[in-house]
Design a protein around this motif. Structure first.
Motif, PDB file in Angstrom:
ATOM      1  N   LYS A  90     -46.870 -21.653 -23.774  1.00  0.00           N
ATOM      2  CA  LYS A  90     -46.095 -21.404 -22.555  1.00  0.00           C
ATOM      3  C   LYS A  90     -46.770 -20.329 -21.712  1.00  0.00           C
ATOM      4  O   LYS A  90     -47.327 -19.380 -22.234  1.00  0.00           O
ATOM      5  CB  LYS A  90     -44.678 -20.959 -22.902  1.00  0.00           C
ATOM      6  CG  LYS A  90     -43.922 -21.927 -23.774  1.00  0.00           C
ATOM      7  CD  LYS A  90     -43.657 -23.222 -23.060  1.00  0.00           C
ATOM      8  CE  LYS A  90     -42.862 -24.145 -23.958  1.00  0.00           C
ATOM      9  NZ  LYS A  90     -42.511 -25.366 -23.345  1.00  0.00           N
ATOM     10  N   SER A  91     -46.669 -20.483 -20.411  1.00  0.00           N
ATOM     11  CA  SER A  91     -47.283 -19.545 -19.476  1.00  0.00           C
ATOM     12  C   SER A  91     -46.355 -18.363 -19.214  1.00  0.00           C
ATOM     13  O   SER A  91     -45.176 -18.541 -18.876  1.00  0.00           O
ATOM     14  CB  SER A  91     -47.593 -20.258 -18.159  1.00  0.00           C
ATOM     15  OG  SER A  91     -47.929 -19.319 -17.159  1.00  0.00           O
ATOM     16  N   ARG A  92     -46.898 -17.168 -19.373  1.00  0.00           N
ATOM     17  CA  ARG A  92     -46.151 -15.940 -19.114  1.00  0.00           C
ATOM     18  C   ARG A  92     -45.741 -15.850 -17.660  1.00  0.00           C
ATOM     19  O   ARG A  92     -44.597 -15.491 -17.343  1.00  0.00           O
ATOM     20  CB  ARG A  92     -47.042 -14.753 -19.510  1.00  0.00           C
ATOM     21  CG  ARG A  92     -46.535 -13.400 -19.153  1.00  0.00           C
ATOM     22  CD  ARG A  92     -47.528 -12.322 -19.579  1.00  0.00           C
ATOM     23  NE  ARG A  92     -48.812 -12.435 -18.920  1.00  0.00           N
ATOM     24  CZ  ARG A  92     -49.104 -11.853 -17.755  1.00  0.00           C
ATOM     25  NH1 ARG A  92     -48.219 -11.120 -17.145  1.00  0.00           N
ATOM     26  NH2 ARG A  92     -50.296 -12.007 -17.223  1.00  0.00           N
ATOM     27  N   VAL A  93     -46.643 -16.191 -16.761  1.00  0.00           N
ATOM     28  CA  VAL A  93     -46.366 -16.101 -15.326  1.00  0.00           C
ATOM     29  C   VAL A  93     -45.299 -17.114 -14.923  1.00  0.00           C
ATOM     30  O   VAL A  93     -44.373 -16.788 -14.172  1.00  0.00           O
ATOM     31  CB  VAL A  93     -47.664 -16.297 -14.502  1.00  0.00           C
ATOM     32  CG1 VAL A  93     -47.363 -16.334 -13.022  1.00  0.00           C
ATOM     33  CG2 VAL A  93     -48.665 -15.196 -14.829  1.00  0.00           C
ATOM     34  N   THR A  94     -45.390 -18.337 -15.423  1.00  0.00           N
ATOM     35  CA  THR A  94     -44.391 -19.355 -15.110  1.00  0.00           C
ATOM     36  C   THR A  94     -43.013 -18.920 -15.588  1.00  0.00           C
ATOM     37  O   THR A  94     -42.033 -19.023 -14.851  1.00  0.00           O
ATOM     38  CB  THR A  94     -44.770 -20.707 -15.747  1.00  0.00           C
ATOM     39  OG1 THR A  94     -46.059 -21.103 -15.282  1.00  0.00           O
ATOM     40  CG2 THR A  94     -43.753 -21.771 -15.417  1.00  0.00           C
ATOM     41  N   ALA A  95     -42.939 -18.421 -16.817  1.00  0.00           N
ATOM     42  CA  ALA A  95     -41.656 -17.968 -17.355  1.00  0.00           C
ATOM     43  C   ALA A  95     -41.112 -16.797 -16.535  1.00  0.00           C
ATOM     44  O   ALA A  95     -39.917 -16.737 -16.252  1.00  0.00           O
ATOM     45  CB  ALA A  95     -41.810 -17.570 -18.817  1.00  0.00           C
ATOM     46  N   GLY A  96     -41.986 -15.876 -16.134  1.00  0.00           N
ATOM     47  CA  GLY A  96     -41.549 -14.733 -15.343  1.00  0.00           C
ATOM     48  C   GLY A  96     -41.030 -15.125 -13.975  1.00  0.00           C
ATOM     49  O   GLY A  96     -39.980 -14.641 -13.536  1.00  0.00           O
ATOM     50  N   VAL A  97     -41.721 -16.023 -13.319  1.00  0.00           N
ATOM     51  CA  VAL A  97     -41.291 -16.469 -11.986  1.00  0.00           C
ATOM     52  C   VAL A  97     -39.992 -17.260 -12.083  1.00  0.00           C
ATOM     53  O   VAL A  97     -39.083 -17.074 -11.266  1.00  0.00           O
ATOM     54  CB  VAL A  97     -42.416 -17.290 -11.296  1.00  0.00           C
ATOM     55  CG1 VAL A  97     -41.915 -17.956 -10.037  1.00  0.00           C
ATOM     56  CG2 VAL A  97     -43.611 -16.396 -10.996  1.00  0.00           C
ATOM     57  N   LEU A  98     -39.884 -18.130 -13.084  1.00  0.00           N
ATOM     58  CA  LEU A  98     -38.635 -18.872 -13.273  1.00  0.00           C
ATOM     59  C   LEU A  98     -37.470 -17.929 -13.556  1.00  0.00           C
ATOM     60  O   LEU A  98     -36.369 -18.131 -13.048  1.00  0.00           O
ATOM     61  CB  LEU A  98     -38.772 -19.876 -14.418  1.00  0.00           C
ATOM     62  CG  LEU A  98     -39.589 -21.129 -14.144  1.00  0.00           C
ATOM     63  CD1 LEU A  98     -39.767 -21.933 -15.425  1.00  0.00           C
ATOM     64  CD2 LEU A  98     -38.949 -21.970 -13.062  1.00  0.00           C
ATOM     65  N   ALA A  99     -37.718 -16.898 -14.358  1.00  0.00           N
ATOM     66  CA  ALA A  99     -36.652 -15.943 -14.680  1.00  0.00           C
ATOM     67  C   ALA A  99     -36.201 -15.176 -13.441  1.00  0.00           C
ATOM     68  O   ALA A  99     -35.012 -14.955 -13.245  1.00  0.00           O
ATOM     69  CB  ALA A  99     -37.129 -14.975 -15.760  1.00  0.00           C
ATOM     70  N   ILE A 100     -37.146 -14.790 -12.601  1.00  0.00           N
ATOM     71  CA  ILE A 100     -36.793 -14.022 -11.408  1.00  0.00           C
ATOM     72  C   ILE A 100     -36.083 -14.901 -10.378  1.00  0.00           C
ATOM     73  O   ILE A 100     -35.066 -14.505  -9.815  1.00  0.00           O
ATOM     74  CB  ILE A 100     -38.047 -13.356 -10.816  1.00  0.00           C
ATOM     75  CG1 ILE A 100     -38.523 -12.236 -11.755  1.00  0.00           C
ATOM     76  CG2 ILE A 100     -37.770 -12.796  -9.418  1.00  0.00           C
ATOM     77  CD1 ILE A 100     -39.867 -11.654 -11.417  1.00  0.00           C
ATOM     78  N   LEU A 101     -36.593 -16.098 -10.160  1.00  0.00           N
ATOM     79  CA  LEU A 101     -36.040 -16.959  -9.107  1.00  0.00           C
ATOM     80  C   LEU A 101     -34.810 -17.758  -9.549  1.00  0.00           C
ATOM     81  O   LEU A 101     -33.867 -17.921  -8.770  1.00  0.00           O
ATOM     82  CB  LEU A 101     -37.116 -17.912  -8.592  1.00  0.00           C
ATOM     83  CG  LEU A 101     -38.320 -17.266  -7.922  1.00  0.00           C
ATOM     84  CD1 LEU A 101     -39.313 -18.334  -7.494  1.00  0.00           C
ATOM     85  CD2 LEU A 101     -37.904 -16.405  -6.743  1.00  0.00           C
ATOM     86  N   LEU A 102     -34.837 -18.275 -10.779  1.00  0.00           N
ATOM     87  CA  LEU A 102     -33.765 -19.157 -11.240  1.00  0.00           C
ATOM     88  C   LEU A 102     -33.116 -18.657 -12.528  1.00  0.00           C
ATOM     89  O   LEU A 102     -32.505 -19.429 -13.267  1.00  0.00           O
ATOM     90  CB  LEU A 102     -34.319 -20.573 -11.463  1.00  0.00           C
ATOM     91  CG  LEU A 102     -34.906 -21.249 -10.218  1.00  0.00           C
ATOM     92  CD1 LEU A 102     -35.621 -22.533 -10.603  1.00  0.00           C
ATOM     93  CD2 LEU A 102     -33.827 -21.517  -9.204  1.00  0.00           C
ATOM     94  N   GLY A 103     -33.249 -17.373 -12.797  1.00  0.00           N
ATOM     95  CA  GLY A 103     -32.736 -16.801 -14.042  1.00  0.00           C
ATOM     96  C   GLY A 103     -31.241 -16.932 -14.205  1.00  0.00           C
ATOM     97  O   GLY A 103     -30.741 -16.999 -15.318  1.00  0.00           O
ATOM     98  N   GLY A 104     -30.514 -16.959 -13.112  1.00  0.00           N
ATOM     99  CA  GLY A 104     -29.066 -17.091 -13.187  1.00  0.00           C
ATOM    100  C   GLY A 104     -28.616 -18.403 -13.794  1.00  0.00           C
ATOM    101  O   GLY A 104     -27.499 -18.507 -14.312  1.00  0.00           O
ATOM    102  N   PHE A 105     -29.479 -19.399 -13.763  1.00  0.00           N
ATOM    103  CA  PHE A 105     -29.168 -20.704 -14.338  1.00  0.00           C
ATOM    104  C   PHE A 105     -29.832 -20.908 -15.699  1.00  0.00           C
ATOM    105  O   PHE A 105     -29.675 -21.959 -16.306  1.00  0.00           O
ATOM    106  CB  PHE A 105     -29.605 -21.823 -13.392  1.00  0.00           C
ATOM    107  CG  PHE A 105     -28.923 -21.754 -12.058  1.00  0.00           C
ATOM    108  CD1 PHE A 105     -27.581 -22.048 -11.932  1.00  0.00           C
ATOM    109  CD2 PHE A 105     -29.616 -21.355 -10.924  1.00  0.00           C
ATOM    110  CE1 PHE A 105     -26.934 -21.968 -10.712  1.00  0.00           C
ATOM    111  CE2 PHE A 105     -28.988 -21.279  -9.698  1.00  0.00           C
ATOM    112  CZ  PHE A 105     -27.648 -21.583  -9.590  1.00  0.00           C
ATOM    113  N   GLY A 106     -30.585 -19.919 -16.165  1.00  0.00           N
ATOM    114  CA  GLY A 106     -31.223 -19.992 -17.475  1.00  0.00           C
ATOM    115  C   GLY A 106     -32.418 -20.916 -17.546  1.00  0.00           C
ATOM    116  O   GLY A 106     -32.827 -21.306 -18.640  1.00  0.00           O
TER     117      GLY A 106
END
Length: 68
Positions: A2-18
């Motif tokens: 898994k990509s650290r950057v992808t996970a980080g961006v997803l968490a920041i932008l769409l983290g409210g939806f998990g």
């Protein structure tokens, strides 16, 4: 792997939806984020997690978060 950057961006932008939890293969906690997304609390937690993901090195990230 898994990509650290992808996970980080997803968490920041769409983290409210998990979305970042689903990406990392943690389906159960992702569903909890979805159930409580209306409270705003998962968004705050997602922002914090995204920052944590992005500040880790790739090897630290893989060892701690992506090893499902």
């Amino acid at each position: 792997m898994k990509s650290r950057v992808t996970a980080g961006v997803l968490a920041i932008l769409l983290g409210g939806f998990g979305i970042h939890k689903f990406y990392l293969g943690k389906i159960g906690i992702g569903i909890v984020y979805l159930l409580f997304c209306w409270t705003g609390i998962p968004s705050i937690i997602g922002l914090i997690e995204g920052i944590l993901y992005l500040t880790k090195t790739d090897s630290e990230f893989q060892q701690k978060y992506a090893s499902a």
